[in-house]
Design a protein around this motif. Structure first.
Motif, PDB file in Angstrom:
ATOM      1  N   GLU A 148       0.825  -1.208   0.000  1.00 41.37           N
ATOM      2  CA  GLU A 148       0.000   0.000   0.000  1.00 41.37           C
ATOM      3  C   GLU A 148       0.857   1.255   0.000  1.00 41.37           C
ATOM      4  O   GLU A 148       0.529   2.257  -0.644  1.00 41.37           O
ATOM      5  CB  GLU A 148      -0.918  -0.013   1.232  1.00 41.37           C
ATOM      6  N   ARG A 149       1.993   1.226   0.690  1.00 41.38           N
ATOM      7  CA  ARG A 149       2.868   2.398   0.750  1.00 41.38           C
ATOM      8  C   ARG A 149       3.415   2.745  -0.626  1.00 41.38           C
ATOM      9  O   ARG A 149       3.506   3.925  -0.990  1.00 41.38           O
ATOM     10  CB  ARG A 149       4.023   2.151   1.727  1.00 41.38           C
ATOM     11  N   LEU A 150       3.794   1.730  -1.397  1.00 46.03           N
ATOM     12  CA  LEU A 150       4.339   1.976  -2.725  1.00 46.03           C
ATOM     13  C   LEU A 150       3.319   2.709  -3.592  1.00 46.03           C
ATOM     14  O   LEU A 150       3.650   3.649  -4.321  1.00 46.03           O
ATOM     15  CB  LEU A 150       4.753   0.654  -3.380  1.00 46.03           C
ATOM     16  N   GLY A 151       2.074   2.298  -3.495  1.00 45.05           N
ATOM     17  CA  GLY A 151       1.021   2.954  -4.257  1.00 45.05           C
ATOM     18  C   GLY A 151       0.811   4.395  -3.850  1.00 45.05           C
ATOM     19  O   GLY A 151       0.589   5.271  -4.701  1.00 45.05           O
ATOM     20  N   LYS A 152       0.918   4.685  -2.547  1.00 46.82           N
ATOM     21  CA  LYS A 152       0.720   6.058  -2.070  1.00 46.82           C
ATOM     22  C   LYS A 152       1.887   6.964  -2.470  1.00 46.82           C
ATOM     23  O   LYS A 152       1.685   8.141  -2.786  1.00 46.82           O
ATOM     24  CB  LYS A 152       0.522   6.060  -0.554  1.00 46.82           C
ATOM     25  N   ILE A 153       3.108   6.404  -2.457  1.00 44.42           N
ATOM     26  CA  ILE A 153       4.257   7.187  -2.922  1.00 44.42           C
ATOM     27  C   ILE A 153       4.088   7.510  -4.402  1.00 44.42           C
ATOM     28  O   ILE A 153       4.302   8.648  -4.841  1.00 44.42           O
ATOM     29  CB  ILE A 153       5.572   6.414  -2.689  1.00 44.42           C
ATOM     30  N   ALA A 154       3.676   6.496  -5.164  1.00 41.62           N
ATOM     31  CA  ALA A 154       3.494   6.677  -6.609  1.00 41.62           C
ATOM     32  C   ALA A 154       2.425   7.716  -6.918  1.00 41.62           C
ATOM     33  O   ALA A 154       2.535   8.482  -7.881  1.00 41.62           O
ATOM     34  CB  ALA A 154       3.131   5.347  -7.258  1.00 41.62           C
ATOM     35  N   ALA A 155       1.382   7.767  -6.100  1.00 43.66           N
ATOM     36  CA  ALA A 155       0.306   8.731  -6.333  1.00 43.66           C
ATOM     37  C   ALA A 155       0.791  10.169  -6.201  1.00 43.66           C
ATOM     38  O   ALA A 155       0.230  11.085  -6.806  1.00 43.66           O
ATOM     39  CB  ALA A 155      -0.835   8.464  -5.346  1.00 43.66           C
ATOM     40  N   ILE A 156       1.863  10.371  -5.431  1.00 42.95           N
ATOM     41  CA  ILE A 156       2.392  11.722  -5.214  1.00 42.95           C
ATOM     42  C   ILE A 156       3.442  12.090  -6.261  1.00 42.95           C
ATOM     43  O   ILE A 156       3.424  13.194  -6.812  1.00 42.95           O
ATOM     44  CB  ILE A 156       2.985  11.851  -3.797  1.00 42.95           C
ATOM     45  N   ILE A 157       4.350  11.153  -6.577  1.00 44.77           N
ATOM     46  CA  ILE A 157       5.456  11.521  -7.470  1.00 44.77           C
ATOM     47  C   ILE A 157       5.212  11.120  -8.927  1.00 44.77           C
ATOM     48  O   ILE A 157       5.952  11.537  -9.813  1.00 44.77           O
ATOM     49  CB  ILE A 157       6.789  10.919  -6.981  1.00 44.77           C
ATOM     50  N   SER A 158       4.173  10.307  -9.180  1.00 45.70           N
ATOM     51  CA  SER A 158       3.794   9.892 -10.545  1.00 45.70           C
ATOM     52  C   SER A 158       4.989   9.399 -11.373  1.00 45.70           C
ATOM     53  O   SER A 158       5.317   9.955 -12.422  1.00 45.70           O
ATOM     54  CB  SER A 158       3.116  11.059 -11.270  1.00 45.70           C
ATOM     55  N   PRO A 159       5.647   8.331 -10.930  1.00 43.91           N
ATOM     56  CA  PRO A 159       6.802   7.829 -11.679  1.00 43.91           C
ATOM     57  C   PRO A 159       6.354   7.114 -12.954  1.00 43.91           C
ATOM     58  O   PRO A 159       5.286   6.492 -12.977  1.00 43.91           O
ATOM     59  CB  PRO A 159       7.446   6.843 -10.700  1.00 43.91           C
ATOM     60  N   PRO A 160       7.162   7.152 -14.017  1.00 39.79           N
ATOM     61  CA  PRO A 160       6.823   6.408 -15.245  1.00 39.79           C
ATOM     62  C   PRO A 160       6.794   4.898 -15.025  1.00 39.79           C
ATOM     63  O   PRO A 160       6.073   4.182 -15.713  1.00 39.79           O
ATOM     64  CB  PRO A 160       7.937   6.803 -16.217  1.00 39.79           C
ATOM     65  N   LYS A 161       7.569   4.418 -14.031  1.00 39.91           N
ATOM     66  CA  LYS A 161       7.652   2.976 -13.819  1.00 39.91           C
ATOM     67  C   LYS A 161       7.606   2.667 -12.330  1.00 39.91           C
ATOM     68  O   LYS A 161       8.245   3.338 -11.528  1.00 39.91           O
ATOM     69  CB  LYS A 161       8.954   2.425 -14.423  1.00 39.91           C
TER      70      LYS A 161
END
Length: 363
Positions: free
Chosen positions: A49-62
């Protein structure tokens, strides 16, 4: 890679059904013993779940999740160490795994035969554990024979090694698992043998859906037996897990909630496995990729860097650390840096679960 698990148990206890449900790998399932001869292998992303929340903020390509590798091993029967069934040849497949998942049948179904003719989970656990101990005993005795031959050439340093193996042989002969043998000065010698009973074991009680949320006599007996071994048990309905995996991803959690369940068997197994092995997760955000990594708790920064690339460990300079909680409170990397929440650590820093890390190195 997160960790590797070998799924073991008697034939027809639901190992391949659970493997299919956990990995969606399509292993063959049939109502006869030894349908799995070569090990089936499935690699599963670790829910995070943490990985998804980090991704939601920084919007990484991968985005790259850490993974668990499951090996579905052929069913073991009483007397395997003497050549019964498929013998103990299949045990070589799990020499390199980090942990064992021992599936125990805790359901009645007249349409699915039991290799011993009746349902008795405690007996089944004892059968498998005995065969693992016998396989380890054989491995230790072979190493002792080799060491004794070398000792005759005059290498006196091998005497200590032989004593360690002798203590292990005697303990195994008393029915003691290698992981429960009191540690000795040269206990690392046993690590080289990669003994099966040295591996942490998670027991899975495979039940029918009717008793999934309640208690059954079978499960209670397994829990009592496992507790004496200092191990853990989780309860899974293999058939239900198969139903969940057949659903679209967005429908799985609502389906679980309708059943009054908080998490799937996969989530429960991985979470318990991490606890069993003392593993933690850290994150990197270098370039276009946000990635999760798994290391044992207590891993120091250079070794964690080596998980990514050996050059990073060799040329380690420092680690820039931002903890997940601080990242979320700040709303991003730049904001956390402005608030002074990012800190610099050296070679002695132990990576914490949830750290977001930038390794500085030079080669």
């Amino acid at each position: 890679m997160g960790f590797r698990c070998g799924i073991i148990g008697l034939p027809n206890v639901g190992k391949s059904t659970i493997f299919n449900a956990l990995t969606a790998a399509g292993a063959e399932v049939a109502n006869y013993p030894f349908c799995t001869i070569d090990p089936n292998i499935g690699i599963v992303p670790v829910p995070d779940e943490r990985l998804g929340k980090i991704a939601a903020i920084i919007s990484p390509p991968k985005i790259t999740y850490t993974t668990v590798e499951f090996l579905d091993i052929a069913g073991l029967v009483k007397g395997a160490s003497r050549g019964e069934g498929l013998g103990n040849l299949f045990l070589s497949h799990i020499r390199g795994v980090d942990a064992l998942v021992h599936v125990v049948r805790c359901f009645d179904d007249p349409n699915i035969v039991h290799v011993d003719g009746s349902i008795d989970p405690v007996r089944d656990i004892d059968i498998v554990n005995t065969e693992l101990i016998l396989a380890d005993l054989e491995a230790v005795e072979k190493r002792m024979e080799k060491t004794e031959r070398l000792l005759k050439t005059g290498d006196k340093s091998l005497r200590r090694e032989l004593d360690v193996y002798a203590r292990c042989r005697d303990a195994l002969g008393r029915g003691l698992a290698a992981r429960n043998i009191p540690p000795a000065e040269d206990h690392e010698m046993l690590d080289e043998l990669d003994l099966l009973t040295s591996k942490n074991t998670l027991y899975v009680a495979n039940v029918s859906e009717a008793v999934l949320k309640g208690k059954s006599d079978y499960v209670q007996r397994v829990e009592k037996t496992v507790a004496r071994r200092g191990a853990k048990v989780i309860v899974i309905c293999g058939d239900l897990e198969a139903e969940i995996m057949a659903l679209p991803k967005e429908e799985r959690q609502p389906f679980l909630e309708d059943l009054g369940l908080h998490e799937s068997g996969l989530h429960q197994l991985i979470r318990t496995g991490y606890e069993l092995l003392g593993l933690i997760t850290f994150y990197t955000t270098v370039g276009p990729e946000l990635r999760a990594w798994t290391v044992p708790a207590g891993t120091k920064a250079p070794l964690a860097a080596g998980k990514i690339h050996s050059d990073m460990e060799k040329g380690f300079i420092r680690a820039e650390i931002l903890h997940y909680d601080d990242f979320m409170k700040s709303g991003g990397l730049a904001q956390a840096r402005e608030k002074g929440l990012l800190h610099i650590e050296g070679k002695d820093y132990e990576i914490r679960d949830g750290d977001i890390v930038l390794f500085r190195f030079n080669v």
